[in-house]
Design a protein around this motif. Sequence first.
Motif, PDB file in Angstrom:
ATOM      1  N   ARG A   1      47.922  46.087  41.303  1.00 26.88           N
ATOM      2  CA  ARG A   1      48.841  44.944  41.334  1.00 26.88           C
ATOM      3  C   ARG A   1      49.464  44.669  39.968  1.00 26.88           C
ATOM      4  O   ARG A   1      50.327  43.791  39.842  1.00 26.88           O
ATOM      5  CB  ARG A   1      48.109  43.694  41.809  1.00 26.88           C
ATOM      6  CG  ARG A   1      47.503  43.820  43.208  1.00 26.88           C
ATOM      7  CD  ARG A   1      46.639  42.615  43.513  1.00 26.88           C
ATOM      8  NE  ARG A   1      47.421  41.375  43.558  1.00 26.88           N
ATOM      9  CZ  ARG A   1      46.896  40.161  43.452  1.00 26.88           C
ATOM     10  NH1 ARG A   1      45.578  40.025  43.281  1.00 26.88           N
ATOM     11  NH2 ARG A   1      47.659  39.090  43.505  1.00 26.88           N
ATOM     12  N   GLY A   2      49.030  45.401  38.937  1.00 25.69           N
ATOM     13  CA  GLY A   2      49.558  45.182  37.601  1.00 25.69           C
ATOM     14  C   GLY A   2      48.665  44.329  36.725  1.00 25.69           C
ATOM     15  O   GLY A   2      49.146  43.507  35.941  1.00 25.69           O
ATOM     16  N   VAL A   3      47.345  44.519  36.866  1.00 29.80           N
ATOM     17  CA  VAL A   3      46.388  43.799  36.028  1.00 29.80           C
ATOM     18  C   VAL A   3      45.524  44.797  35.263  1.00 29.80           C
ATOM     19  O   VAL A   3      45.288  45.925  35.719  1.00 29.80           O
ATOM     20  CB  VAL A   3      45.479  42.863  36.858  1.00 29.80           C
ATOM     21  CG1 VAL A   3      46.285  41.762  37.507  1.00 29.80           C
ATOM     22  CG2 VAL A   3      44.687  43.645  37.890  1.00 29.80           C
TER      23      VAL A   3
ATOM     24  N   SER B   1      33.978  44.269  37.887  1.00 23.62           N
ATOM     25  CA  SER B   1      34.147  45.712  38.090  1.00 23.62           C
ATOM     26  C   SER B   1      34.730  46.038  39.465  1.00 23.62           C
ATOM     27  O   SER B   1      35.754  46.732  39.558  1.00 23.62           O
ATOM     28  CB  SER B   1      32.817  46.443  37.872  1.00 23.62           C
ATOM     29  OG  SER B   1      32.967  47.830  38.056  1.00 23.62           O
ATOM     30  N   PRO B   2      34.144  45.560  40.563  1.00 22.20           N
ATOM     31  CA  PRO B   2      34.771  45.841  41.869  1.00 22.20           C
ATOM     32  C   PRO B   2      36.099  45.111  42.045  1.00 22.20           C
ATOM     33  O   PRO B   2      37.000  45.613  42.735  1.00 22.20           O
ATOM     34  CB  PRO B   2      33.723  45.376  42.884  1.00 22.20           C
ATOM     35  CG  PRO B   2      32.861  44.418  42.146  1.00 22.20           C
ATOM     36  CD  PRO B   2      32.843  44.873  40.732  1.00 22.20           C
ATOM     37  N   TRP B   3      36.226  43.920  41.438  1.00 19.23           N
ATOM     38  CA  TRP B   3      37.493  43.198  41.538  1.00 19.23           C
ATOM     39  C   TRP B   3      38.625  44.020  40.910  1.00 19.23           C
ATOM     40  O   TRP B   3      39.723  44.096  41.469  1.00 19.23           O
ATOM     41  CB  TRP B   3      37.385  41.842  40.833  1.00 19.23           C
ATOM     42  CG  TRP B   3      38.624  41.007  40.950  1.00 19.23           C
ATOM     43  CD1 TRP B   3      38.902  40.076  41.904  1.00 19.23           C
ATOM     44  CD2 TRP B   3      39.768  41.044  40.092  1.00 19.23           C
ATOM     45  NE1 TRP B   3      40.149  39.515  41.694  1.00 19.23           N
ATOM     46  CE2 TRP B   3      40.705  40.091  40.587  1.00 19.23           C
ATOM     47  CE3 TRP B   3      40.098  41.771  38.949  1.00 19.23           C
ATOM     48  CZ2 TRP B   3      41.945  39.864  39.973  1.00 19.23           C
ATOM     49  CZ3 TRP B   3      41.333  41.561  38.341  1.00 19.23           C
ATOM     50  CH2 TRP B   3      42.239  40.610  38.859  1.00 19.23           C
ATOM     51  N   TYR B   4      38.359  44.647  39.765  1.00 21.54           N
ATOM     52  CA  TYR B   4      39.383  45.454  39.088  1.00 21.54           C
ATOM     53  C   TYR B   4      39.784  46.657  39.939  1.00 21.54           C
ATOM     54  O   TYR B   4      40.978  46.980  40.050  1.00 21.54           O
ATOM     55  CB  TYR B   4      38.855  45.907  37.735  1.00 21.54           C
ATOM     56  CG  TYR B   4      39.809  46.806  36.979  1.00 21.54           C
ATOM     57  CD1 TYR B   4      41.036  46.327  36.526  1.00 21.54           C
ATOM     58  CD2 TYR B   4      39.478  48.139  36.715  1.00 21.54           C
ATOM     59  CE1 TYR B   4      41.916  47.150  35.823  1.00 21.54           C
ATOM     60  CE2 TYR B   4      40.348  48.960  36.021  1.00 21.54           C
ATOM     61  CZ  TYR B   4      41.561  48.458  35.575  1.00 21.54           C
ATOM     62  OH  TYR B   4      42.427  49.277  34.897  1.00 21.54           O
ATOM     63  N   LYS B   5      38.829  47.310  40.542  1.00 18.02           N
ATOM     64  CA  LYS B   5      39.148  48.467  41.396  1.00 18.02           C
ATOM     65  C   LYS B   5      40.075  48.056  42.532  1.00 18.02           C
ATOM     66  O   LYS B   5      40.986  48.809  42.918  1.00 18.02           O
ATOM     67  CB  LYS B   5      37.864  49.072  41.952  1.00 18.02           C
ATOM     68  CG  LYS B   5      37.021  49.812  40.925  1.00 18.02           C
ATOM     69  CD  LYS B   5      35.752  50.339  41.563  1.00 18.02           C
ATOM     70  CE  LYS B   5      34.945  51.180  40.593  1.00 18.02           C
ATOM     71  NZ  LYS B   5      34.515  50.417  39.407  1.00 18.02           N
ATOM     72  N   LYS B   6      39.852  46.871  43.067  1.00 20.59           N
ATOM     73  CA  LYS B   6      40.639  46.397  44.194  1.00 20.59           C
ATOM     74  C   LYS B   6      42.026  45.920  43.770  1.00 20.59           C
ATOM     75  O   LYS B   6      42.996  46.018  44.541  1.00 20.59           O
ATOM     76  CB  LYS B   6      39.886  45.268  44.901  1.00 20.59           C
ATOM     77  CG  LYS B   6      40.579  44.724  46.137  1.00 20.59           C
ATOM     78  CD  LYS B   6      39.734  43.634  46.794  1.00 20.59           C
ATOM     79  CE  LYS B   6      40.437  43.052  48.023  1.00 20.59           C
ATOM     80  NZ  LYS B   6      39.610  41.978  48.658  1.00 20.59           N
TER      81      LYS B   6
END
Length: 417
Positions: free
Chosen positions: A313-315, A304-309
Amino acid sequence: MKHKVLIWGVLVYLSVAACSSGSPATVEPGKYRAVLKTQGGELPFGLDIQPVADKAGSYTVFALNGNERLKMDPATVQGDSIHIPMALFESELVAKIDGSTLRGEWRRRRTAQQLQSLPFEAELGVKYRFTPDEKTGGANLTGNWATDFESKSGNVDTTDAIGVFKQTGSRLTGTFLTTTGDYRYLDGNVVGDSLFMSSFDGGSHLYLFKAKYNPATKTINGGFWAGVSGYESWVAKLDPNAKLPDPASLTYLKPGAKTLKASFPEPNGNTVSLADPRFKGKVTIVQIMGSWCPNCMDETNFLSPWYKKNKSRGVEILGLSFERSPEMAVSGPKIDRMKQRFNIDYPVLLAGTNDKAQASQALPDLNAVVAFPTTIFIDKKGQVRHIHTGFSGPGTGMYYDKYVDEFNQLVDKLLAE
Protein backbone atom coordinates in the motif's frame (compact mmCIF):
# COMPACT_ATOMS: atom_id res chain seq x y z
CA MET A 1 54.15 -30.36 33.67
CA LYS A 2 53.88 -33.36 31.33
CA HIS A 3 52.35 -35.40 34.14
CA LYS A 4 49.79 -32.67 34.83
CA VAL A 5 48.83 -32.48 31.16
CA LEU A 6 48.50 -36.27 31.01
CA ILE A 7 46.30 -36.36 34.13
CA TRP A 8 44.12 -33.53 32.73
CA GLY A 9 43.75 -35.41 29.45
CA VAL A 10 42.68 -38.58 31.26
CA LEU A 11 40.10 -36.63 33.30
CA VAL A 12 38.66 -35.01 30.18
CA TYR A 13 38.49 -38.40 28.44
CA LEU A 14 36.74 -40.00 31.40
CA SER A 15 34.29 -37.09 31.64
CA VAL A 16 33.41 -37.30 27.94
CA ALA A 17 33.13 -41.06 28.10
CA ALA A 18 30.84 -40.82 31.12
CA CYS A 19 28.59 -38.28 29.40
CA SER A 20 28.44 -40.27 26.19
CA SER A 21 27.77 -43.63 27.78
CA GLY A 22 24.20 -44.89 27.80
CA SER A 23 21.14 -43.38 26.22
CA PRO A 24 20.13 -39.79 27.02
CA ALA A 25 17.24 -39.31 29.42
CA THR A 26 13.75 -38.57 28.12
CA VAL A 27 11.28 -35.97 29.36
CA GLU A 28 7.72 -37.03 30.05
CA PRO A 29 5.54 -34.86 27.78
CA GLY A 30 2.77 -32.66 29.13
CA LYS A 31 2.09 -29.57 31.20
CA TYR A 32 4.26 -28.84 34.22
CA ARG A 33 3.88 -26.52 37.17
CA ALA A 34 7.26 -24.82 37.30
CA VAL A 35 8.69 -22.53 39.98
CA LEU A 36 11.69 -20.27 40.36
CA LYS A 37 12.83 -19.83 43.95
CA THR A 38 13.21 -16.08 44.42
CA GLN A 39 13.79 -13.80 47.39
CA GLY A 40 10.03 -13.32 47.55
CA GLY A 41 9.31 -17.05 47.55
CA GLU A 42 8.20 -19.39 44.78
CA LEU A 43 7.49 -17.73 41.42
CA PRO A 44 5.25 -20.20 39.58
CA PHE A 45 4.55 -20.49 35.85
CA GLY A 46 3.49 -23.18 33.43
CA LEU A 47 5.56 -25.19 30.97
CA ASP A 48 4.18 -27.31 28.14
CA ILE A 49 6.86 -29.74 26.94
CA GLN A 50 6.31 -31.91 23.87
CA PRO A 51 8.78 -34.14 21.96
CA VAL A 52 9.69 -33.20 18.40
CA ALA A 53 8.60 -35.97 16.03
CA ASP A 54 11.45 -37.95 14.47
CA LYS A 55 14.09 -35.98 16.37
CA ALA A 56 15.20 -37.83 19.48
CA GLY A 57 16.24 -35.66 22.39
CA SER A 58 14.54 -32.53 21.02
CA TYR A 59 11.47 -30.83 22.50
CA THR A 60 9.12 -27.94 21.81
CA VAL A 61 8.48 -25.90 24.95
CA PHE A 62 5.95 -23.16 25.74
CA ALA A 63 5.91 -20.96 28.84
CA LEU A 64 2.33 -20.55 30.06
CA ASN A 65 1.11 -17.30 31.66
CA GLY A 66 -2.58 -16.44 31.58
CA ASN A 67 -3.76 -16.77 27.98
CA GLU A 68 -0.24 -16.67 26.58
CA ARG A 69 1.69 -19.63 25.19
CA LEU A 70 5.17 -18.16 24.72
CA LYS A 71 7.32 -20.39 22.55
CA MET A 72 10.83 -20.94 23.85
CA ASP A 73 13.72 -21.88 21.59
CA PRO A 74 14.13 -25.59 20.70
CA ALA A 75 15.03 -27.60 23.81
CA THR A 76 17.47 -30.51 23.89
CA VAL A 77 18.39 -33.28 26.28
CA GLN A 78 22.08 -33.59 27.04
CA GLY A 79 22.94 -36.55 29.24
CA ASP A 80 20.51 -36.53 32.18
CA SER A 81 19.40 -32.90 31.78
CA ILE A 82 17.13 -30.80 29.59
CA HIS A 83 18.28 -27.41 28.29
CA ILE A 84 15.51 -24.90 27.43
CA PRO A 85 17.05 -21.73 25.94
CA MET A 86 15.64 -18.27 25.22
CA ALA A 87 18.37 -16.81 23.04
CA LEU A 88 16.80 -13.34 22.76
CA PHE A 89 17.35 -12.86 26.49
CA GLU A 90 20.60 -14.88 26.67
CA SER A 91 18.94 -17.14 29.20
CA GLU A 92 18.06 -20.80 29.67
CA LEU A 93 16.48 -23.32 32.01
CA VAL A 94 18.74 -26.28 32.77
CA ALA A 95 17.31 -29.13 34.82
CA LYS A 96 18.09 -32.73 35.69
CA ILE A 97 15.33 -35.13 34.65
CA ASP A 98 14.01 -37.25 37.51
CA GLY A 99 10.90 -39.06 36.29
CA SER A 100 8.09 -36.52 36.15
CA THR A 101 10.14 -33.90 38.00
CA LEU A 102 12.75 -31.45 36.73
CA ARG A 103 15.29 -29.84 39.08
CA GLY A 104 17.95 -27.34 38.18
CA GLU A 105 18.29 -23.60 37.64
CA TRP A 106 17.41 -20.64 35.44
CA ARG A 107 20.45 -18.78 34.12
CA ARG A 108 20.77 -15.43 32.38
CA ARG A 109 23.90 -13.72 31.14
CA ARG A 110 23.78 -10.01 31.98
CA THR A 111 27.30 -9.14 30.82
CA ALA A 112 30.35 -11.10 29.69
CA GLN A 113 31.35 -11.35 33.36
CA GLN A 114 27.95 -11.53 35.07
CA LEU A 115 25.74 -14.62 35.12
CA GLN A 116 22.51 -14.54 37.15
CA SER A 117 20.74 -17.68 38.33
CA LEU A 118 17.80 -18.90 40.40
CA PRO A 119 16.86 -22.44 41.53
CA PHE A 120 14.21 -24.07 39.32
CA GLU A 121 11.83 -27.00 39.73
CA ALA A 122 8.92 -28.36 37.67
CA GLU A 123 6.41 -31.14 38.31
CA LEU A 124 4.26 -32.80 35.65
CA GLY A 125 0.48 -32.72 35.93
CA VAL A 126 0.10 -30.12 38.69
CA LYS A 127 -2.58 -27.76 37.37
CA TYR A 128 -2.81 -24.92 39.91
CA ARG A 129 -0.73 -21.74 39.88
CA PHE A 130 -0.24 -20.72 43.53
CA THR A 131 -2.84 -22.80 45.32
CA PRO A 132 -5.19 -25.73 44.54
CA ASP A 133 -8.54 -24.69 43.05
CA GLU A 134 -10.51 -25.83 46.07
CA LYS A 135 -8.94 -23.04 48.14
CA THR A 136 -11.15 -20.33 46.70
CA GLY A 137 -10.67 -16.72 47.75
CA GLY A 138 -13.18 -14.39 49.36
CA ALA A 139 -12.31 -11.00 47.82
CA ASN A 140 -13.19 -10.20 44.20
CA LEU A 141 -10.49 -7.99 42.69
CA THR A 142 -11.88 -7.59 39.17
CA GLY A 143 -11.50 -4.01 37.97
CA ASN A 144 -9.05 -1.16 37.40
CA TRP A 145 -6.65 -0.17 40.18
CA ALA A 146 -4.70 3.10 40.35
CA THR A 147 -1.24 1.91 41.41
CA ASP A 148 2.01 3.36 42.80
CA PHE A 149 5.25 1.40 43.11
CA GLU A 150 7.94 2.39 45.61
CA SER A 151 11.57 1.20 45.47
CA LYS A 152 13.82 0.23 48.39
CA SER A 153 15.24 3.75 48.37
CA GLY A 154 11.80 5.15 49.12
CA ASN A 155 11.39 6.82 45.74
CA VAL A 156 7.87 6.61 44.36
CA ASP A 157 7.82 5.55 40.71
CA THR A 158 7.18 8.67 38.62
CA THR A 159 5.32 6.55 36.08
CA ASP A 160 1.64 6.11 36.83
CA ALA A 161 0.34 2.55 36.68
CA ILE A 162 -3.05 0.92 36.40
CA GLY A 163 -3.67 -2.64 37.53
CA VAL A 164 -6.18 -4.29 35.20
CA PHE A 165 -7.47 -7.49 36.82
CA LYS A 166 -10.07 -10.13 36.01
CA GLN A 167 -11.03 -12.72 38.63
CA THR A 168 -12.87 -15.98 37.96
CA GLY A 169 -13.35 -18.02 41.11
CA SER A 170 -9.96 -17.95 42.80
CA ARG A 171 -8.04 -17.35 39.58
CA LEU A 172 -6.76 -13.82 38.91
CA THR A 173 -5.31 -12.67 35.57
CA GLY A 174 -4.36 -9.28 34.18
CA THR A 175 -1.45 -6.88 34.00
CA PHE A 176 -0.24 -3.40 34.96
CA LEU A 177 -0.36 -0.60 32.41
CA THR A 178 2.24 2.19 32.52
CA THR A 179 3.13 5.06 30.21
CA THR A 180 6.14 3.09 28.95
CA GLY A 181 4.52 -0.31 28.42
CA ASP A 182 2.76 -3.07 30.29
CA TYR A 183 3.83 -5.91 32.58
CA ARG A 184 2.60 -8.47 30.04
CA TYR A 185 0.61 -11.55 31.11
CA LEU A 186 0.18 -12.01 34.86
CA ASP A 187 -1.55 -15.08 36.28
CA GLY A 188 -2.36 -16.09 39.83
CA ASN A 189 -4.83 -16.67 42.62
CA VAL A 190 -6.80 -14.87 45.31
CA VAL A 191 -6.76 -16.65 48.67
CA GLY A 192 -8.97 -15.02 51.29
CA ASP A 193 -7.82 -11.39 51.39
CA SER A 194 -4.49 -12.13 49.68
CA LEU A 195 -3.39 -11.71 46.07
CA PHE A 196 -0.66 -13.76 44.36
CA MET A 197 0.40 -13.22 40.71
CA SER A 198 3.43 -14.09 38.59
CA SER A 199 4.88 -14.08 35.10
CA PHE A 200 7.86 -15.68 33.36
CA ASP A 201 8.94 -14.90 29.80
CA GLY A 202 12.36 -16.54 29.90
CA GLY A 203 14.43 -13.46 30.51
CA SER A 204 13.33 -9.93 31.38
CA HIS A 205 9.93 -10.51 32.99
CA LEU A 206 10.34 -12.72 36.05
CA TYR A 207 7.67 -11.09 38.18
CA LEU A 208 6.14 -12.07 41.52
CA PHE A 209 3.39 -10.06 43.23
CA LYS A 210 2.04 -10.63 46.73
CA ALA A 211 -0.46 -8.35 48.45
CA LYS A 212 -3.40 -8.05 50.85
CA TYR A 213 -6.76 -6.44 50.14
CA ASN A 214 -8.39 -4.06 52.63
CA PRO A 215 -12.16 -4.04 51.91
CA ALA A 216 -12.76 -1.02 54.16
CA THR A 217 -10.50 1.25 52.06
CA LYS A 218 -10.70 -0.75 48.81
CA THR A 219 -6.91 -0.76 48.61
CA ILE A 220 -4.27 -3.40 47.96
CA ASN A 221 -0.86 -3.27 49.67
CA GLY A 222 2.01 -5.61 48.89
CA GLY A 223 5.40 -6.41 47.42
CA PHE A 224 6.74 -6.88 43.90
CA TRP A 225 9.83 -9.01 43.23
CA ALA A 226 11.51 -8.82 39.82
CA GLY A 227 14.30 -11.08 38.55
CA VAL A 228 17.06 -12.07 40.96
CA SER A 229 17.16 -9.10 43.33
CA GLY A 230 14.62 -6.43 42.34
CA TYR A 231 12.00 -5.42 44.88
CA GLU A 232 9.37 -2.67 45.20
CA SER A 233 6.43 -2.20 47.51
CA TRP A 234 3.16 -1.17 45.90
CA VAL A 235 -0.24 0.15 46.78
CA ALA A 236 -3.35 0.19 44.57
CA LYS A 237 -6.79 1.73 45.01
CA LEU A 238 -9.90 0.58 43.13
CA ASP A 239 -10.65 3.27 40.54
CA PRO A 240 -12.78 2.46 37.47
CA ASN A 241 -11.86 5.87 36.00
CA ALA A 242 -8.09 5.50 36.36
CA LYS A 243 -6.25 6.86 33.33
CA LEU A 244 -2.66 7.19 32.16
CA PRO A 245 -1.11 10.32 30.64
CA ASP A 246 -1.60 10.64 26.87
CA PRO A 247 1.13 8.46 25.24
CA ALA A 248 1.33 11.04 22.43
CA SER A 249 2.42 13.77 24.89
CA LEU A 250 5.62 12.25 26.29
CA THR A 251 7.96 12.14 23.28
CA TYR A 252 7.93 14.93 20.71
CA LEU A 253 10.05 16.83 18.21
CA LYS A 254 12.16 19.70 19.49
CA PRO A 255 10.92 23.18 18.54
CA GLY A 256 11.61 23.90 14.89
CA ALA A 257 12.10 20.25 13.89
CA LYS A 258 9.69 18.66 11.44
CA THR A 259 11.56 15.55 10.32
CA LEU A 260 13.56 12.76 11.93
CA LYS A 261 17.15 12.17 10.87
CA ALA A 262 18.40 8.62 11.30
CA SER A 263 21.27 6.77 9.61
CA PHE A 264 22.68 3.62 11.19
CA PRO A 265 24.13 0.23 10.13
CA GLU A 266 22.38 -3.11 9.75
CA PRO A 267 24.09 -6.20 11.21
CA ASN A 268 25.49 -6.93 7.71
CA GLY A 269 27.26 -3.55 7.76
CA ASN A 270 24.97 -1.86 5.25
CA THR A 271 24.03 1.69 6.33
CA VAL A 272 20.36 2.60 6.01
CA SER A 273 19.04 6.17 6.23
CA LEU A 274 15.56 7.64 6.38
CA ALA A 275 16.74 9.76 3.43
CA ASP A 276 17.13 6.64 1.25
CA PRO A 277 14.91 6.27 -1.85
CA ARG A 278 12.98 3.31 -0.36
CA PHE A 279 11.30 5.69 2.12
CA LYS A 280 10.67 8.61 -0.26
CA GLY A 281 6.98 9.33 -0.85
CA LYS A 282 5.90 6.56 1.55
CA VAL A 283 4.28 6.52 4.95
CA THR A 284 7.08 5.34 7.25
CA ILE A 285 6.84 3.90 10.75
CA VAL A 286 9.99 4.10 12.87
CA GLN A 287 10.17 1.56 15.68
CA ILE A 288 12.53 2.48 18.54
CA MET A 289 13.19 -0.89 20.10
CA GLY A 290 15.65 -3.42 21.55
CA SER A 291 16.04 -7.17 21.25
CA TRP A 292 16.19 -7.38 25.08
CA CYS A 293 12.80 -5.66 25.51
CA PRO A 294 9.67 -7.84 26.03
CA ASN A 295 7.29 -4.99 25.17
CA CYS A 296 9.26 -4.47 21.94
CA MET A 297 8.83 -8.18 21.32
CA ASP A 298 5.06 -7.78 21.64
CA GLU A 299 5.06 -4.78 19.31
CA THR A 300 7.23 -6.60 16.76
CA ASN A 301 4.85 -9.55 16.90
CA PHE A 302 2.16 -7.11 15.72
CA LEU A 303 4.25 -5.05 13.26
CA SER A 304 5.94 -7.90 11.37
CA PRO A 305 2.79 -9.57 9.98
CA TRP A 306 1.11 -6.17 9.62
CA TYR A 307 3.96 -5.01 7.35
CA LYS A 308 3.73 -8.11 5.16
CA LYS A 309 0.03 -7.46 4.68
CA ASN A 310 0.28 -3.70 4.07
CA LYS A 311 3.67 -2.92 2.48
CA SER A 312 2.14 -2.99 -1.03
CA ARG A 313 0.00 0.00 0.00
CA GLY A 314 3.05 2.28 0.14
CA VAL A 315 4.22 1.93 3.74
CA GLU A 316 7.64 1.18 5.20
CA ILE A 317 8.91 0.29 8.65
CA LEU A 318 12.38 1.00 9.99
CA GLY A 319 13.58 -0.55 13.25
CA LEU A 320 16.13 1.36 15.34
CA SER A 321 17.50 -1.09 17.88
CA PHE A 322 19.20 0.16 21.03
CA GLU A 323 21.15 -2.70 22.56
CA ARG A 324 23.18 -3.28 25.72
CA SER A 325 26.41 -3.12 23.71
CA PRO A 326 27.28 -0.60 20.96
CA GLU A 327 29.57 -3.18 19.34
CA MET A 328 28.12 -4.76 16.20
CA ALA A 329 30.01 -8.00 16.88
CA VAL A 330 28.06 -8.34 20.14
CA SER A 331 24.65 -6.85 19.26
CA GLY A 332 24.40 -7.74 15.57
CA PRO A 333 23.69 -11.44 16.23
CA LYS A 334 20.99 -10.47 18.76
CA ILE A 335 19.24 -8.30 16.16
CA ASP A 336 19.49 -11.13 13.63
CA ARG A 337 17.98 -13.59 16.14
CA MET A 338 15.06 -11.25 16.73
CA LYS A 339 14.53 -10.79 12.99
CA GLN A 340 14.53 -14.55 12.53
CA ARG A 341 12.21 -15.26 15.47
CA PHE A 342 9.56 -12.77 14.31
CA ASN A 343 10.18 -13.17 10.58
CA ILE A 344 10.90 -9.44 10.15
CA ASP A 345 11.09 -8.20 6.55
CA TYR A 346 11.92 -4.56 7.28
CA PRO A 347 15.46 -3.33 8.13
CA VAL A 348 16.52 -3.21 11.78
CA LEU A 349 19.56 -1.05 12.51
CA LEU A 350 21.93 -0.88 15.47
CA ALA A 351 21.33 2.69 16.63
CA GLY A 352 23.25 2.67 19.92
CA THR A 353 22.94 1.50 23.50
CA ASN A 354 19.78 1.16 25.55
CA ASP A 355 20.83 3.87 27.97
CA LYS A 356 17.99 6.38 27.48
CA ALA A 357 20.29 9.41 27.68
CA GLN A 358 22.56 7.98 24.98
CA ALA A 359 19.58 6.91 22.88
CA SER A 360 18.30 10.49 23.09
CA GLN A 361 21.66 11.77 21.83
CA ALA A 362 21.47 9.36 18.88
CA LEU A 363 18.15 10.94 17.84
CA PRO A 364 18.71 14.66 18.53
CA ASP A 365 15.46 15.74 16.82
CA LEU A 366 13.49 14.27 19.74
CA ASN A 367 13.09 15.84 23.16
CA ALA A 368 14.09 12.47 24.66
CA VAL A 369 13.76 8.71 24.31
CA VAL A 370 11.74 7.86 27.40
CA ALA A 371 10.54 4.35 26.58
CA PHE A 372 11.29 1.21 24.59
CA PRO A 373 9.36 0.83 22.39
CA THR A 374 8.45 4.23 20.95
CA THR A 375 6.71 4.42 17.57
CA ILE A 376 7.08 7.37 15.18
CA PHE A 377 4.72 7.94 12.24
CA ILE A 378 6.12 9.88 9.25
CA ASP A 379 3.98 11.07 6.34
CA LYS A 380 4.71 10.91 2.60
CA LYS A 381 6.49 14.27 2.74
CA GLY A 382 8.89 13.01 5.38
CA GLN A 383 7.36 14.97 8.24
CA VAL A 384 6.74 13.45 11.67
CA ARG A 385 3.00 13.43 12.34
CA HIS A 386 2.60 11.35 15.50
CA ILE A 387 4.78 9.78 18.21
CA HIS A 388 3.42 7.05 20.49
CA THR A 389 5.41 6.29 23.64
CA GLY A 390 5.27 2.74 24.98
CA PHE A 391 3.12 -0.16 23.84
CA SER A 392 0.08 -1.88 25.32
CA GLY A 393 0.51 -5.52 24.34
CA PRO A 394 -2.10 -8.27 23.92
CA GLY A 395 -1.96 -9.00 27.65
CA THR A 396 -3.82 -5.71 28.22
CA GLY A 397 -6.95 -6.87 26.37
CA MET A 398 -9.14 -3.94 25.35
CA TYR A 399 -6.21 -1.50 25.57
CA TYR A 400 -4.34 -3.50 22.94
CA ASP A 401 -7.41 -3.66 20.72
CA LYS A 402 -7.82 0.11 21.04
CA TYR A 403 -4.18 0.67 20.07
CA VAL A 404 -4.48 -1.53 16.97
CA ASP A 405 -7.60 0.32 15.84
CA GLU A 406 -5.97 3.72 16.31
CA PHE A 407 -2.79 2.53 14.59
CA ASN A 408 -4.70 1.43 11.49
CA GLN A 409 -6.84 4.57 11.42
CA LEU A 410 -3.76 6.79 11.53
CA VAL A 411 -1.95 4.88 8.79
CA ASP A 412 -5.08 4.94 6.60
CA LYS A 413 -5.32 8.70 7.09
CA LEU A 414 -1.66 9.28 6.14
CA LEU A 415 -1.96 7.02 3.09
CA ALA A 416 -5.03 8.91 1.91
CA GLU A 417 -3.25 12.27 1.95
